[in-house]
Design a protein around this motif. Structure first.
Motif, PDB file in Angstrom:
ATOM      1  N   UNK A  21      58.301 -33.244  25.244  1.00 30.00           N
ATOM      2  CA  UNK A  21      57.072 -33.233  26.037  1.00 30.00           C
ATOM      3  C   UNK A  21      56.386 -34.590  26.050  1.00 30.00           C
ATOM      4  N   UNK A  22      56.570 -35.367  25.003  1.00 30.72           N
ATOM      5  CA  UNK A  22      55.950 -36.693  24.941  1.00 30.72           C
ATOM      6  C   UNK A  22      56.448 -37.602  26.054  1.00 30.72           C
ATOM      7  N   UNK A  23      57.708 -37.431  26.475  1.00 29.28           N
ATOM      8  CA  UNK A  23      58.253 -38.253  27.559  1.00 29.28           C
ATOM      9  C   UNK A  23      57.478 -38.014  28.849  1.00 29.28           C
ATOM     10  N   UNK A  24      57.118 -36.768  29.094  1.00 34.85           N
ATOM     11  CA  UNK A  24      56.341 -36.447  30.289  1.00 34.85           C
ATOM     12  C   UNK A  24      54.980 -37.129  30.251  1.00 34.85           C
ATOM     13  N   UNK A  25      54.355 -37.161  29.076  1.00 39.18           N
ATOM     14  CA  UNK A  25      53.045 -37.800  28.953  1.00 39.18           C
ATOM     15  C   UNK A  25      53.138 -39.296  29.258  1.00 39.18           C
ATOM     16  N   UNK A  26      54.154 -39.960  28.732  1.00 44.63           N
ATOM     17  CA  UNK A  26      54.317 -41.388  29.007  1.00 44.63           C
ATOM     18  C   UNK A  26      54.637 -41.641  30.486  1.00 44.63           C
ATOM     19  N   UNK A  27      55.403 -40.743  31.087  1.00 46.83           N
ATOM     20  CA  UNK A  27      55.759 -40.907  32.499  1.00 46.83           C
ATOM     21  C   UNK A  27      54.533 -40.822  33.399  1.00 46.83           C
ATOM     22  N   UNK A  28      53.697 -39.820  33.146  1.00 45.78           N
ATOM     23  CA  UNK A  28      52.522 -39.672  34.005  1.00 45.78           C
ATOM     24  C   UNK A  28      51.538 -40.814  33.786  1.00 45.78           C
ATOM     25  N   UNK A  29      51.550 -41.404  32.601  1.00 49.31           N
ATOM     26  CA  UNK A  29      50.717 -42.589  32.380  1.00 49.31           C
ATOM     27  C   UNK A  29      51.163 -43.735  33.290  1.00 49.31           C
ATOM     28  N   UNK A  30      52.484 -43.913  33.403  1.00 50.87           N
ATOM     29  CA  UNK A  30      53.000 -44.948  34.295  1.00 50.87           C
ATOM     30  C   UNK A  30      52.687 -44.680  35.752  1.00 50.87           C
ATOM     31  N   UNK A  31      52.796 -43.405  36.167  1.00 47.70           N
ATOM     32  CA  UNK A  31      52.447 -43.050  37.545  1.00 47.70           C
ATOM     33  C   UNK A  31      50.969 -43.297  37.818  1.00 47.70           C
ATOM     34  N   UNK A  32      50.134 -43.039  36.833  1.00 52.49           N
ATOM     35  CA  UNK A  32      48.696 -43.275  36.994  1.00 52.49           C
ATOM     36  C   UNK A  32      48.411 -44.757  37.196  1.00 52.49           C
ATOM     37  N   UNK A  33      49.113 -45.598  36.459  1.00 50.45           N
ATOM     38  CA  UNK A  33      48.938 -47.036  36.634  1.00 50.45           C
ATOM     39  C   UNK A  33      49.351 -47.463  38.043  1.00 50.45           C
ATOM     40  N   UNK A  34      50.445 -46.868  38.552  1.00 50.72           N
ATOM     41  CA  UNK A  34      50.841 -47.153  39.930  1.00 50.72           C
ATOM     42  C   UNK A  34      49.789 -46.699  40.931  1.00 50.72           C
ATOM     43  N   UNK A  35      49.168 -45.557  40.679  1.00 50.00           N
ATOM     44  CA  UNK A  35      48.102 -45.083  41.543  1.00 50.00           C
ATOM     45  C   UNK A  35      46.920 -46.024  41.559  1.00 50.00           C
ATOM     46  N   UNK A  36      46.617 -46.623  40.405  1.00 50.56           N
ATOM     47  CA  UNK A  36      45.515 -47.580  40.334  1.00 50.56           C
ATOM     48  C   UNK A  36      45.783 -48.787  41.234  1.00 50.56           C
ATOM     49  N   UNK A  37      47.029 -49.250  41.272  1.00 50.46           N
ATOM     50  CA  UNK A  37      47.372 -50.384  42.137  1.00 50.46           C
ATOM     51  C   UNK A  37      47.178 -50.035  43.614  1.00 50.46           C
ATOM     52  N   UNK A  38      47.627 -48.847  44.014  1.00 49.41           N
ATOM     53  CA  UNK A  38      47.485 -48.442  45.405  1.00 49.41           C
ATOM     54  C   UNK A  38      46.020 -48.274  45.801  1.00 49.41           C
ATOM     55  N   UNK A  39      45.249 -47.619  44.945  1.00 48.79           N
ATOM     56  CA  UNK A  39      43.835 -47.424  45.255  1.00 48.79           C
ATOM     57  C   UNK A  39      43.102 -48.766  45.295  1.00 48.79           C
ATOM     58  N   UNK A  40      43.459 -49.660  44.390  1.00 47.07           N
ATOM     59  CA  UNK A  40      42.822 -50.970  44.381  1.00 47.07           C
ATOM     60  C   UNK A  40      43.069 -51.757  45.656  1.00 47.07           C
ATOM     61  N   UNK A  41      44.223 -51.553  46.267  1.00 45.52           N
ATOM     62  CA  UNK A  41      44.544 -52.271  47.504  1.00 45.52           C
ATOM     63  C   UNK A  41      43.929 -51.618  48.737  1.00 45.52           C
TER      64      UNK A  41
END
Length: 408
Positions: free
Chosen positions: A364-384
């Motif tokens: 389950x920890x792998x899923x938590x780290x994965x969604x953290x990375x997706x969230x960072x990608x979302x921050x880049x898109x929203x920032x642009x």
């Protein structure tokens, strides 16, 4: 109520028409959220299937948003909310009485369908009724009222669990849906809403606004993923580290308290400094919280992460609704808002679905780290793209409200 509220008391005027029913509805959702996974586990589902059951809320909302714009535009807000409340009540009753995982899943899906229509009708109302300079606060308080339900609901649900077992949360949900529906049944539609004879199709909305929905909408989708995972991963991790259902429900509610506390400040900051000022920190705080979750092994650490998740989620209260209202066209507003909310709520489906798949293959920890990375990608898109689509309208709205050159 007039189409534009008195500028001196716009939010107070909405208390009975928007915020109290939203709080009641949110109490039901908050009481049910922690027990969806637990009920599935109790019926014999594995961790992966239990996570998939939660994803059906998002799937129901995604399906609902494919037609909710046309429903609200054609029959108006009041009738739409009565219809949605009736469907939600049937869904909650199905969850309460389900004897198989698949019947439980059907009930969860029905609640998701109803959530789409219910939420869209209220958002369309606010976008028509509130002056621009109060828009973000009005939207954030609407989100905050729902978050108050997510705060109070798990505590009420925990008491119901002690008295009636793990499905006590569904009893609270059913009662809350009925109360919210009755509160809304006598409300008139605002001027300018409803009674459209030929609503624009979802395909037509995407054809006309394709670039916006595929760029800014992608950031909205990833924010939806980040938000939805809290509902799925916190109960699963609580079960993983051996917390009881009642304790998990209480800690879920403690984290939700941060949502309520952050609601009005988030709206005030958006109204004063713009939408980007809130959107980016919100999703980044969520990203950090998902990194920290796998390192928790006891109540204290779990509670700390739940609170940080609540702060991230709460700080973004109303940001997606506010951005949608900012960029919505005058013609076909309800239909556009349905397509806009579809981008966000697709993330609510994709997030728990990804958890279910990851839990079947990885820790389950792998899923938590994965969604953290997706969230960072979302921050880049929203920032642009948030500044690209909203900055000009934000400046224009401030000038109309306060005159050219105003710094308010």
């Amino acid at each position: 109520m007039t189409a534009t509220l008195d500028a001196q008391r716009p939010l107070r005027s909405l208390a009975g028409t928007v915020y109290l029913p939203a709080a009641a509805y949110g109490i039901g959702q908050g009481a049910a959220a922690p027990v969806m996974v637990l009920a599935a586990l109790d019926l014999g589902a594995g961790v992966a299937i239990a996570g998939l059951a939660v994803a059906l809320v998002g799937l129901g909302q995604v399906i609902g948003f494919t037609c909710s714009g046309q429903i609200v535009a054609r029959i108006g807000e009041r009738r739409s909310i009565i219809l949605a409340s009736s469907v939600a009540a049937v869904g909650a009753l199905t969850c309460l009485l389900a004897q198989t995982v698949w019947l439980l899943a059907l009930g969860i899906l029905l609640v998701g369908l109803a959530n789409a229509v219910w939420g869209l009708a209220r958002q369309n109302y606010l976008s028509l009724a509130v002056p621009f300079e109060w828009r973000a606060r009005a939207m954030s308080l609407f989100g905050g009222a729902m978050r108050f339900g997510f705060f109070a609901g798990p505590f009420i649900g925990a008491g119901a669990i002690v008295l009636m077992g793990a499905r006590g949360g569904f009893v609270v949900q059913l009662v809350a849906i009925i109360v919210a529906g009755l509160m809304m049944a006598r409300l008139p539609d605002p001027p300018g809403a409803g009674a459209v004879q030929s609503p624009i199709s979802l395909r037509g909305v995407f054809a006309e606004h394709g670039r916006l929905l595929s760029t800014l909408g992608a950031g909205s989708l990833l924010l939806g993923v980040a938000r939805s995972l809290r509902d799925a991963i916190l109960p699963l991790w609580a079960n993983h580290i051996g917390l009881s259902p009642a304790v998990a429900s209480i800690l879920f509610g403690v984290g939700a308290a941060a949502d309520v506390i952050c609601a009005y400040p988030a709206g005030h900051l958006m109204d004063r400094f713009g939408r980007t000022f809130v959107a980016i920190p919100s999703i980044l705080v969520l990203a950090v919280s998902y990194v920290g979750l796998p390192y928790t092994t006891a109540v204290a650490g779990f509670a700390a992460v739940a609170i940080v998740m609540g702060i991230g989620n709460g700080f973004g209260n109303g940001v997606i609704m506010t951005i949608g209202a900012d960029v919505a066209p005058e013609t076909g507003r309800a239909e556009f808002l349905a397509a806009w909310r579809l981008t966000h709520d697709a993330g609510f489906f994709a997030g728990p679905l990804a958890i279910a798949g990851a839990a079947a293959l990885f820790p389950l920890s792998v899923a938590a780290f994965t969604v953290s990375g997706l969230s960072a990608g979302g921050a880049l898109l929203l920032g642009k793209y948030v500044p690209e689509y909203t900055r000009a309208k934000f400046v224009l709205g401030k000038e109309k409200a306060h005159g050219p050159g105003s710094d308010r």
